[in-house]
Design an enzyme around this catalytic site. Structure first.
Site, mmCIF file in Angstrom:
data_model
loop_
_atom_site.group_PDB
_atom_site.id
_atom_site.type_symbol
_atom_site.label_atom_id
_atom_site.label_comp_id
_atom_site.label_asym_id
_atom_site.label_seq_id
_atom_site.Cartn_x
_atom_site.Cartn_y
_atom_site.Cartn_z
ATOM 1 N N GLU A 90 0.823 -1.204 0.000
ATOM 2 C CA GLU A 90 0.000 0.000 0.000
ATOM 3 C C GLU A 90 0.865 1.267 0.000
ATOM 4 O OE1 GLU A 90 -2.164 -3.100 2.626
ATOM 5 O OE2 GLU A 90 -0.115 -2.575 2.035
ATOM 6 N N ALA A 106 16.428 -42.665 -9.103
ATOM 7 C CA ALA A 106 17.845 -42.877 -9.399
ATOM 8 C C ALA A 106 18.041 -44.339 -9.770
ATOM 9 C CB ALA A 106 18.717 -42.521 -8.188
ATOM 10 N N GLU A 110 13.584 -31.466 -0.721
ATOM 11 C CA GLU A 110 14.295 -32.208 -1.761
ATOM 12 C C GLU A 110 15.189 -33.214 -1.042
ATOM 13 O OE1 GLU A 110 16.010 -30.303 -5.154
ATOM 14 O OE2 GLU A 110 14.708 -28.543 -4.991
ATOM 15 N N SER A 157 9.524 -40.781 5.825
ATOM 16 C CA SER A 157 9.240 -40.351 7.201
ATOM 17 C C SER A 157 8.249 -39.195 7.206
ATOM 18 C CB SER A 157 10.542 -39.935 7.900
ATOM 19 O OG SER A 157 11.409 -41.047 8.053
#
EC number: 3.5.4.26
Length: 378
Positions: free
Chosen positions: A63, A176, A307, A315
């Site tokens: 503002e 992977a 990541e 978990s």
């Protein structure tokens, strides 16, 4: 001032608020821990008088930036309308209350998209404006405004960040090869897009396994940013090497550990390398993950970008701490390899976690999937 310039004339309230939201997006990677807010001020005919968005913490809010822009253009705010994506603040934090600035400027009307979830505001800003004789409306494009600040709403209402887990996998769900090689499953466009999502976050979380195997930096690269997110390592036994790349500038690093000697040689070496350490012991010598989220909330982290490897992913998912999945799916088949998450085997489909599609987009040669848990927090 923002690089985004709205049209000279805005023909309706919704158009004006949409442009205020576009301005608010410019505060991503800049305003943390404050919310991303945009403001457009128009006269009665829709002529744009001034625009602005929230600056870095301790600097001007949207503002005030719009009022400064208005003054720089030689306009008056008397009788004008301000479109703000979040209720103007009514408390004195690092900056004075924005509602007072709007009142002093002589505005006739304020349209807010969403009310502020901060208990220090929570309707008081709108009430103060109305008490000063300003016509007040709210709720226009409230959904997009809330979504832009989903982490701020989470921190205010749950005292913890909004957790977004980023994953990159092949069509058969491998992150992977069996030997750990993962560079690169997805294409360059998806990787750059991942950095944009990192830039949204106040912190990036990973685990000691990823630090040891990949030696990542986990900073924002390839795009302009004002703030590097805090990098957080879940490292129960303080096994991070003081030479790890994640400890190097830019940005700060926090290590969350379990029941270890916080004054021992490992801790001292990591502190000497620039890391901060917090002890959050959980069961079985692990880190208490819910306590870690509360700790990050207390530090002002709105969005937490994960990541990590398959163990920490599992978990977080097992404890129902993930608010959103950000999955990049590459058009490749790998065969045996690393899973997305090392989840426990189920004996019945009754125990599956169910997710709701939010968006499916193509990014380069890959797909970007966003999902949120059914029945989860939104």
């Amino acid at each position: 001032m923002p690089s985004f310039i709205p049209p000279t004339i805005l023909d309706c309230d919704e158009s004006a608020m949409a442009h205020a939201l576009a301005l608010a997006e410019l505060a991503i990677g800049l305003s943390e821990p404050n919310p991303r807010v945009g403001c457009v001020i128009t006269d009665a005919k829709g002529l744009v008088l001034g625009v602005g968005h929230t600056q870095a913490a301790g600097q001007a809010h949207a503002e005030v930036m719009a009022l400064r822009d208005l003054q720089a253009r030689g306009h008056s705010a008397l009788g004008a309308t301000a479109y703000v994506t979040l209720e103007p603040c009514s408390h004195h934090g690092r900056t004075p209350p924005c509602c007072d600035a709007l009142i002093a400027a002589g505005l006739a009307r304020v349209v807010a998209a969403a009310t502020d979830p901060n208990p220090l505001v929570a309707g008081q800003g709108l009430a103060r404006l109305a008490g000063a004789g300003i016509a007040v409306e709210h709720g226009l494009l409230a959904g997009p405004a809330r979504e832009l600040n989903i982490g701020f709403f989470s921190r205010m209402l749950r005292q913890r960040p909004f957790v977004r887990m980023k994953l990159a996998a092949s069509l058969d769900g491998r992150t992977a090869l069996e030997n750990g090689v993962s560079q690169w499953i997805t294409g360059p466009e998806a990787r750059l897009d991942g950095h944009r999502w990192r830039n949204r976050a106040g912190a990036v979380l990973t685990g000691i396994g990823t630090v040891r195997e990949d030696d990542p930096r986990l900073d924002v690269r390839g795009i302009d940013t004002y703030l590097q997110p805090l990098r957080v390592i879940v490292d129960a036994r303080l096994e991070t090497s003081p030479q790890a790349r994640i400890l190097k500038p830019p940005g700060k690093v926090l290590l969350a550990c379990g029941q270890v000697d916080l004054d021992g040689p490992a801790a001292r070496a990591l502190r000497d390398s620039g890391a901060e350490i917090v002890g959050l012991p959980g069961p079985a010598g692990k880190v208490d993950l819910p306590a870690l989220l509360l700790h990050l909330g207390q530090r002002g982290i709105n969005e937490l970008h994960v990541e990590a490897g398959h163990k920490l992913n599992a978990s977080l998912l097992r404890e129902r701490l993930v608010d959103e999945l950000l999955l990049y799916l590459a058009p490749k088949l790998i065969g045996p390899g690393r899973d997305l998450a090392a989840l426990d085997a189920l004996q019945s489909l009754d125990g599956v976690q169910s997710w709701d599609w939010q968006a499916v987009d193509r990014v380069g040669s890959d797909l970007r999937l966003r999902l949120r848990p059914i029945g989860g927090w939104h």
